[in-house]
Write a protein that holds these residues in place. Sequence first.
Motif, PDB file in Angstrom:
ATOM      1  N   LEU A 192     -12.978  85.849 133.990  1.00  0.00           N
ATOM      2  CA  LEU A 192     -12.670  86.822 132.556  1.00  0.00           C
ATOM      3  C   LEU A 192     -11.544  86.740 132.006  1.00  0.00           C
ATOM      4  O   LEU A 192     -10.885  86.859 130.894  1.00  0.00           O
ATOM      5  CB  LEU A 192     -12.801  88.317 132.495  1.00  0.00           C
ATOM      6  N   LEU A 193     -10.523  85.711 132.918  1.00  0.00           N
ATOM      7  CA  LEU A 193      -9.127  85.756 132.710  1.00  0.00           C
ATOM      8  C   LEU A 193      -8.913  84.971 131.489  1.00  0.00           C
ATOM      9  O   LEU A 193      -7.980  85.176 130.482  1.00  0.00           O
ATOM     10  CB  LEU A 193      -8.453  85.157 134.044  1.00  0.00           C
ATOM     11  N   THR A 194      -9.650  83.812 131.225  1.00  0.00           N
ATOM     12  CA  THR A 194      -9.592  83.037 130.154  1.00  0.00           C
ATOM     13  C   THR A 194      -9.669  83.703 128.807  1.00  0.00           C
ATOM     14  O   THR A 194      -8.839  83.724 127.773  1.00  0.00           O
ATOM     15  CB  THR A 194     -10.300  81.727 130.159  1.00  0.00           C
ATOM     16  N   GLU A 195     -10.614  84.524 128.981  1.00  0.00           N
ATOM     17  CA  GLU A 195     -10.981  85.407 127.522  1.00  0.00           C
ATOM     18  C   GLU A 195      -9.878  86.499 127.410  1.00  0.00           C
ATOM     19  O   GLU A 195      -9.572  86.814 126.178  1.00  0.00           O
ATOM     20  CB  GLU A 195     -12.332  85.899 127.544  1.00  0.00           C
ATOM     21  N   VAL A 196      -9.408  86.855 128.385  1.00  0.00           N
ATOM     22  CA  VAL A 196      -8.185  88.238 128.126  1.00  0.00           C
ATOM     23  C   VAL A 196      -7.088  87.440 127.896  1.00  0.00           C
ATOM     24  O   VAL A 196      -6.484  87.938 126.854  1.00  0.00           O
ATOM     25  CB  VAL A 196      -8.114  88.534 129.754  1.00  0.00           C
ATOM     26  N   MET A 197      -6.750  86.234 128.194  1.00  0.00           N
ATOM     27  CA  MET A 197      -5.481  85.463 127.710  1.00  0.00           C
ATOM     28  C   MET A 197      -5.892  84.950 126.178  1.00  0.00           C
ATOM     29  O   MET A 197      -4.756  84.932 125.634  1.00  0.00           O
ATOM     30  CB  MET A 197      -5.296  84.302 128.504  1.00  0.00           C
ATOM     31  N   VAL A 199      -7.197  87.044 123.981  1.00  0.00           N
ATOM     32  CA  VAL A 199      -7.017  88.121 123.218  1.00  0.00           C
ATOM     33  C   VAL A 199      -5.421  88.495 123.178  1.00  0.00           C
ATOM     34  O   VAL A 199      -4.856  88.625 122.164  1.00  0.00           O
ATOM     35  CB  VAL A 199      -7.678  89.432 123.822  1.00  0.00           C
ATOM     36  N   ILE A 200      -4.803  88.249 124.352  1.00  0.00           N
ATOM     37  CA  ILE A 200      -3.332  88.221 124.490  1.00  0.00           C
ATOM     38  C   ILE A 200      -2.765  87.571 123.439  1.00  0.00           C
ATOM     39  O   ILE A 200      -1.635  87.728 122.814  1.00  0.00           O
ATOM     40  CB  ILE A 200      -2.973  88.000 125.886  1.00  0.00           C
ATOM     41  N   ALA A 201      -3.206  86.216 123.384  1.00  0.00           N
ATOM     42  CA  ALA A 201      -2.506  85.072 122.451  1.00  0.00           C
ATOM     43  C   ALA A 201      -2.675  85.548 121.073  1.00  0.00           C
ATOM     44  O   ALA A 201      -1.751  85.274 120.287  1.00  0.00           O
ATOM     45  CB  ALA A 201      -3.123  83.689 123.053  1.00  0.00           C
ATOM     46  N   THR A 253      -4.360  99.134 124.316  1.00  0.00           N
ATOM     47  CA  THR A 253      -3.720  98.729 125.508  1.00  0.00           C
ATOM     48  C   THR A 253      -2.922  97.257 125.120  1.00  0.00           C
ATOM     49  O   THR A 253      -1.652  97.182 125.637  1.00  0.00           O
ATOM     50  CB  THR A 253      -4.397  98.497 126.777  1.00  0.00           C
ATOM     51  N   VAL A 254      -3.334  96.622 124.480  1.00  0.00           N
ATOM     52  CA  VAL A 254      -2.942  95.111 123.969  1.00  0.00           C
ATOM     53  C   VAL A 254      -1.835  95.442 123.220  1.00  0.00           C
ATOM     54  O   VAL A 254      -0.493  94.965 123.345  1.00  0.00           O
ATOM     55  CB  VAL A 254      -3.871  94.309 123.412  1.00  0.00           C
TER      56      VAL A 254
END
Length: 420
Positions: A192-197, A199-201, A253-254
């Motif tokens: 899931l890390l790619t998808e999380v990043m 969103v952060i981007a 949270t973001v």
Amino acid sequence: MRDIVFTRASGWIPNVIREDGELKLMLGAGADANHAPRTFTFPIGEAHLAVIREDLARHLLLWSAVIPLCDAAGTRGGLDEDAAVALLDPILLSAPADVDAFFRHIRWDRGQLIAHGADIDLLERGQVCAAMRAATETSNRKRAQEYDANRRRAERGTVLGPLDAALLRYTGQYVHGATVPRRMPDAVDPALLTEVMRVIATAEQACAGMRICRDPRRGKRATDKRDWERMAATVDAAVRRAHPGLVDDAVRTVSFLMCSEAADRSRSAPMEDDEEPAGDRSDFGGGARKTLLSFTDDKGVEKEWRADGPRTATAVFWEFVEDRSAGDNEVFTIEDEKMGEGIQLHFYADSLARITTVREGEGGADPEYRVEYSLVDGIGGYRTLVSAFVRGGCAALDQHGSWIADAAEFERARRRRDAD
């Protein structure tokens, strides 16, 4: 005299002791009025000891049932020993079905069992004995904390999807929403890390170039609440637009992460310099840039600034405010004695007065001053006015706000503003 008869590897699980010849269960729970741990004991029999020795699950179940009695004792009260003793036979000596039925009618600490490996689904179905088949002596408090966090979310109707949970884990807020967020990629499932990043981007792009400035009125580490709210709203809107499936907790949270990082950057940097390079000052009412200023607070403390020093006037003044501002010290003055003008900042009223000397005192007479007032819109408004005064004096303030000479009229305007 007290001797330990039986203890498990984990020091927190209740011990069996012999005190003055009597078997007792001893456990630590809660704290006294001085925040020191409290210890409670109550009598048990040899049959109870035998089960406690051999059956970890029953031992843990008894512990979870006694904890509410300890909580009820508070910081000074005694344990209700009769109620504690009444738990022994039904929990330690009864058939599993009877134990399950008993737990449906008493208070017990679910989190303690979950921390020691209880099956959550079985616990929630009331099958406490079956739930404890995988129990362990070692405790995993994080497991219990995550359960409590999910239960609180469920109570307000929030159900996390995989990406929602991953974002909360990435920021370290899965368990405690009030925790200051940070970036923890190792806490996220690699799938899931790619998808999380992604969103952060989205969030980073949305707030690129935005700042959360310091608010020296509230101390050395305070930041501008309006800047924070503006950035949070910007990030919130962008993330919801690009990732509409996220729940509110994940979006918050973001935005909290972006704002916290921006605020930290501001706190770790020198006080912001609000002045512009020297040049054409025609926009500032034709006044000359200040060369010598005096700063004072409501306690009579004074600080002098000279143009030949290493720092700008605005930076030095706001550091003076940062050091001196308090609930009983909310009026600060900047004065150019040579030019006979100054400004007075009233933080308690979100207002500012500009003061100009009309006539110097002669023959022992007091000088004559012209005082005009203006409402101020937050710390950003104060920064603008201070910077304008430093660049061009009172004349440079004409273009900033509406100035009222009559004090009573100004007070009415301030009250109308506050009422709105």
